[in-house]
Design an enzyme around this catalytic site. Sequence first.
Site, PDB file in Angstrom:
ATOM      1  N   ALA A  84       0.840  -1.201   0.000  1.00 39.75           N
ATOM      2  CA  ALA A  84       0.000   0.000   0.000  1.00 39.75           C
ATOM      3  C   ALA A  84       0.867   1.239   0.000  1.00 39.75           C
ATOM      4  O   ALA A  84       2.057   1.192   0.312  1.00 39.75           O
ATOM      5  CB  ALA A  84      -0.916   0.009   1.219  1.00 39.75           C
ATOM      6  N   GLY A  86       0.719   5.410   1.421  1.00 36.92           N
ATOM      7  CA  GLY A  86      -0.006   6.282   2.333  1.00 36.92           C
ATOM      8  C   GLY A  86       0.695   7.607   2.485  1.00 36.92           C
ATOM      9  O   GLY A  86       1.582   7.961   1.713  1.00 36.92           O
ATOM     10  N   GLY A  87       0.280   8.347   3.521  1.00 39.96           N
ATOM     11  CA  GLY A  87       0.791   9.690   3.711  1.00 39.96           C
ATOM     12  C   GLY A  87       2.272   9.760   4.000  1.00 39.96           C
ATOM     13  O   GLY A  87       2.916  10.757   3.675  1.00 39.96           O
ATOM     14  N   MET A  88       2.836   8.747   4.621  1.00 39.99           N
ATOM     15  CA  MET A  88       4.257   8.776   4.962  1.00 39.99           C
ATOM     16  C   MET A  88       5.108   8.105   3.903  1.00 39.99           C
ATOM     17  O   MET A  88       6.293   8.375   3.802  1.00 39.99           O
ATOM     18  CB  MET A  88       4.485   8.066   6.299  1.00 39.99           C
ATOM     19  N   GLY A  89       4.548   7.205   3.123  1.00 36.24           N
ATOM     20  CA  GLY A  89       5.378   6.519   2.147  1.00 36.24           C
ATOM     21  C   GLY A  89       4.701   5.274   1.623  1.00 36.24           C
ATOM     22  O   GLY A  89       3.504   5.277   1.353  1.00 36.24           O
ATOM     23  N   VAL A  91       4.317   0.873   1.864  1.00 35.34           N
ATOM     24  CA  VAL A  91       4.439  -0.321   2.690  1.00 35.34           C
ATOM     25  C   VAL A  91       4.627  -1.521   1.761  1.00 35.34           C
ATOM     26  O   VAL A  91       3.833  -1.747   0.855  1.00 35.34           O
ATOM     27  CB  VAL A  91       3.207  -0.534   3.585  1.00 35.34           C
ATOM     28  N   LYS A 106       7.578  -0.677   6.206  1.00 37.83           N
ATOM     29  CA  LYS A 106       7.097   0.669   5.938  1.00 37.83           C
ATOM     30  C   LYS A 106       8.284   1.580   5.661  1.00 37.83           C
ATOM     31  O   LYS A 106       9.199   1.677   6.486  1.00 37.83           O
ATOM     32  CB  LYS A 106       6.295   1.185   7.136  1.00 37.83           C
ATOM     33  N   ASP A 200      -4.424   8.821  14.832  1.00 41.71           N
ATOM     34  CA  ASP A 200      -4.894   8.677  13.454  1.00 41.71           C
ATOM     35  C   ASP A 200      -5.753   7.414  13.344  1.00 41.71           C
ATOM     36  O   ASP A 200      -5.650   6.660  12.379  1.00 41.71           O
ATOM     37  CB  ASP A 200      -3.718   8.610  12.485  1.00 41.71           C
TER      38      ASP A 200
END
Length: 775
Positions: A84, A86-89, A91, A106, A200
Amino acid sequence: MTSENRWHRISAVFGEAIELPLPERRVHVEQACGGDAELAAEIHRLLALHANTGEFLEPPLRSTFAGANAGTRVGRYVIEGLLAAGGMGIVYQARQESPSRRVALKMVHPSLVSADTLRRLSIESQALARLRHPGIAQIYEAGTHDFGDGAQPFIAMELVDGVPLLQHVASCTVRERVALLIEIATALQHAHEKGVLHRDLKPANILVDSDGRPRILDFGVARLVDMGESSLLTKAVTRTDAGTLVGTIQYMSPEQLSGETHEVDTRSDIYSMGVVAYELLTGRMPFDVPSGSLMALVETISRHDFIPLGRDGSELRGDLEWIVMKALDAERWRRYASAQEFAEDLRRYLDHAPIMARPPTTLYQLRKFTRRHRAVVAGIGGTILALAIGLVLSMHEATLAREAAAEATASASKSTAVNEFLTRILGRVDPNRRSNTVDLRELVDAAATEINASFADKPIEQAAVRNEVGTIYYNLGLFVDAEREYRLAMGLRTSELGAMHRETLDAINNLGQALASLGRRDEAIEMYRQALEGRRSVLGDLDPRTLTTINNIASLLDSKTQLAEAESMLRGAIDARIAHGGPTDEGTLVAMGNLAGVLRRREKYAEALELRQRVVDGFVGLYGDEHRLTAIALGGLARELHDVKRFEESEAAFKRSLTGLVASRGGHDHDTGVVAFRYGELLEDLGRPSEAVVQFSLARSIEMQLRGAGHRNVLRMGVREAENLRASGELDAASSLFSSLIASFTSTLPGEDVHLLDARQGLARTLVLQSRDAD
């Protein structure tokens, strides 16, 4: 410009720019920021995020990192594929070779790597490393890897094989969804007990595994709490996070949206849990999400414009609506105080019991009675029969109504009295004081002197307040004061309610606990037996309070005949608890630990050791390594291992126990003192007297703090400490401690007391080694 002012400035300029046509936005931002390039860059970033569909505040990322293809090695891990973004990077699914297991890896996108990113990833790794719960994905390792574009942080964590929460519940009933929410809230409670906020929490961060258990993922924006002002980690968080939105807006609490991080606490996660619950139960958000405007969404949430939960069906009206809306309250102080409270209210809903989230009106109590006792009120099939007994039923219902109303009124009155008393205690704190510390005993003592005058004509309320005061004293280790208040509460309740009333029996049991803590065993057993007889009669053999009293009695019995009785009582209690709550229920495990103690005293060491291990495994599964009950269980296991001379395993268990007690209780409570003393005994047997001194000294200092310098246990522990000082060659310190103990206790204990004799003999031996033969 302060962080707060900066956030308001960003919000204002962003709000102005968002209303302009795309070509005009950049010029407007540059002019509005007046040459502040950093401010302008932040607003341009928000505008870019707003222009992209998808998650709020999550930048678009490339589907893969350069060099991070299948087969690429990252530290000890080999990438197998993409999971996946996401906002940080991103996975990845990866494989760890030793130990062999699949992990979720991650990684942060190179364009987002900064000092702040590294800080947040460091916080995530430290936060997750403290969590051990079957409902939370476990972290394995954190580090950095360079693909050629600079160091990229990574976190390797447990790969949860499951489906997204909302997908899983598509075919679930309302009650099944509520059961899932209870599990999620219980896992969140574990994180909060470890000082970790999620910040979150949303359905996208929750998977349901193949066993049907929900698993919380991604504490990537977790904030460590309650670490003290001296913590470098805490300073790093509070210094840089003020005015910064971290998380997903639709699930943020009002205090998070305001950017006021000093107001963000566990109740902020409760709010997010409320949004998750609402979406889980209805399939939609609790508010109409405005399209195309981030600022409009923030305004909608801030106004608390929620759609009633019950609009989606009659099954969601009433209790569930009250519970979810309490979690979603705009005011933090009106939400549930903990995730555990939220979970308990959901359990009450499932059990058709009165919930905390709504006032206990008479009609409401009667409805709950009907739901819980369907067999009593159902099955009257004929109209004629119904008419014939209608008058009887009406009279019965009227009686129930009067009883419920009286009980509700009495409960509210007692609750109000206790709350007023606690408020009075807090009201004595001087807001202008210079010190950050408060002497709680001084506050309670001062307020306690006013109880008689305040409740002279309200004996029931006075008893409730005195019981509360007794519990405060008990928890402070002030057992003499606790005994006094419990005894007064017992007298008032006996006089007003009768000797067999539940509240009277509670006071009797509490008094027994205080007496036991004071070492007055025979008096404590007498109180416990009185409470047990009453609880069996009033509550039944299977009631948790009845079983608790059995545990209390069994822990104090010590003669051969009494130990046989204690074993029989505990085995019966364990069977009852297993039937009531299962083999891994907390009460079952506590009873098993008590039985192990009795078996040890009966020299049934093998069975005792087996039980201790089962108890430890059970508590680790329920609460993780650092919970107080796990730590106490580990201390019991360590002692059994010491008994059977498995010294290495025993020491490891003692260390885990003390670590858990420090983490959960601060390391200055009675349980820590007991474990430290027993660890000292092990070190003594291992021939390591210098290390034993440290443990005996800790145990003695805790005992002095809790029970006073004149308690006999202080002498017992001091003798062991002095003996090990002598064994380690510290003769002056040993003779000084022996002399001090003898001087302190000669006037309070009989001359033939065994510990006093040990102290005198120990001093004599030390003086011989010092060549002070005459002394």
